[in-house]
Design an enzyme around this catalytic site. Sequence first.
Site, mmCIF file in Angstrom:
data_model
loop_
_atom_site.group_PDB
_atom_site.id
_atom_site.type_symbol
_atom_site.label_atom_id
_atom_site.label_comp_id
_atom_site.label_asym_id
_atom_site.label_seq_id
_atom_site.Cartn_x
_atom_site.Cartn_y
_atom_site.Cartn_z
ATOM 1 N N LYS A 56 -39.088 14.363 73.764
ATOM 2 C CA LYS A 56 -39.233 13.110 73.005
ATOM 3 C C LYS A 56 -38.861 11.927 73.888
ATOM 4 C CE LYS A 56 -34.490 13.535 71.273
ATOM 5 N NZ LYS A 56 -33.641 13.961 70.125
ATOM 6 N N TYR A 292 -24.669 -15.383 85.553
ATOM 7 C CA TYR A 292 -24.438 -16.226 84.372
ATOM 8 C C TYR A 292 -23.002 -16.140 83.869
ATOM 9 C CZ TYR A 292 -29.533 -16.325 84.125
ATOM 10 O OH TYR A 292 -30.855 -16.472 84.404
HETATM 11 C C1 LIG Z 1 -32.915 15.137 70.641
HETATM 12 C C2 LIG Z 1 -32.760 16.399 69.872
HETATM 13 C C3 LIG Z 1 -32.442 17.607 70.520
HETATM 14 C C4 LIG Z 1 -32.070 17.688 71.986
HETATM 15 O O1 LIG Z 1 -30.712 17.349 72.167
HETATM 16 P P1 LIG Z 1 -30.017 17.386 73.613
HETATM 17 O O2 LIG Z 1 -28.587 17.121 73.342
HETATM 18 O O3 LIG Z 1 -30.668 16.314 74.417
HETATM 19 O O4 LIG Z 1 -30.267 18.735 74.185
HETATM 20 C C5 LIG Z 1 -32.443 18.769 69.768
HETATM 21 N N1 LIG Z 1 -32.721 18.733 68.440
HETATM 22 C C6 LIG Z 1 -32.999 17.581 67.792
HETATM 23 C C7 LIG Z 1 -33.273 17.622 66.329
HETATM 24 C C8 LIG Z 1 -33.011 16.372 68.468
HETATM 25 O O5 LIG Z 1 -33.269 15.241 67.818
#
Ligand SMILES: *Cc1c(COP(=O)(O)O)cnc(C)c1O
Length: 417
Positions: A56, A292
Amino acid sequence: MVSVNRADTVPTAPSGGPAPPPRFERTAVVDLDAVRANVRRIRAVAAPARLMAVVKADAYGHGAVPVARAVLEAGADALGVAHVAEALELRSAGIGGPLLAWLHTVDTDFRAALAADVELGVSGWELAPVAEAARALGTTARVHLKIDTGLGRNGATEALWPQLVRAAAQAEAEGLVRVVGVFTHLAVADEPSRPETLDQLERLRAAVRTARSAGLRPALRHAANSPGLFSAAGLERPGDMLLDMVRVGVSLYGLSPFADRSPEQLGLVPAMTLRSTVGAVKEVPAGQGVSYGLDYVTARPTTLALVPLGYADGVPRTGTGGPVRIRGRNYPVVGRVAMDQVVVDLGAPGLSAPEHGLLGVEAVLFGAGEDPSASAWAEAAGTINYEIVARISPRVPRVHLHTAAGPGTAGRGGEQP
Ligand SMILES: *Cc1c(COP(=O)(O)O)cnc(C)c1O
């Protein structure tokens, strides 16, 4: 092999031979061999559970399509994303294999998802529109039912779970859905000593029992994220955590999900290097304000180096003090992070002289080695390494190294590191 996300700027090789790595002004370099090695390491830790590689958010900023290809080559069994739109992008790029999307809105295009053979997480209200989409397409939706065992986000509450599994069993009987999985998401797995995780796993087992007594036969129970996976070995029964499949994101990219354990300690290799070059070097006297607000004022005559990466590139504005590696030494960012640039204090006067040759030398904010690390930036900015890589903006071209799996990078049946 190298690929970049801006076809118009790829240098072409003069004689049809391999092109040299492109030299962009700013790049996030992603080593896909590191990703493949991490997949092999993760599979070894998870075995015999399967691996769903979570890609994702553009593979946490690493480039979803090239990363998806690499993880499948290296032996991942399935891909996971949050949104159907992300899943469709992968399918459009020709990525096959099991692919789950779990975070929906009433505007989600479930028909497009089913037409593209995308599996769907279902927490409650989605069941009806998913079944409807399946009916319209004359197909059967493959769904994973999600139970909220304590995180308090997505997933059916335990109160509504019996109702959800009954409705799912009914839709199964009508041939509209097939429940292939039951899953939950862990809340505190990155703190392995906390008791809530075992409680969540127990609640998941109870939810699976309820599903089975409603006549469902989910083959894939899954709960573990990266911290869950790497803490399973410390449990009395690691299988309670690993179950049939693990959903691993951040560790694919070689980052540790724990505050107190390095990637190296977990057998992981960081995949992304965020780099640019020193864009300007100059001598300043004592008392020179920097950036800044003039929050930083030089205490003595010194040399300042400017690096053209700022918050519009995804460097956190709160990241003052974050490290920049120049010629093998880490220098802290001084003053505020601006939209386009940061400034480091090289700590001594005279370094702008041409014989030092600092103009144009590489400046690395975090690297495929561990120093400096995305975690050091996370610490400076008061966040976690996940956010540091995921927020690198589209203004920074991604350059992928080792797009073709070389010898020794075989997936299933390949050698474990
Ligand atoms: C993002 C996510 C993961 C992966 O988690 P990590 O800690 O990056 O391994 C697994 N399950 C769900 C539902 C997520 O949203």
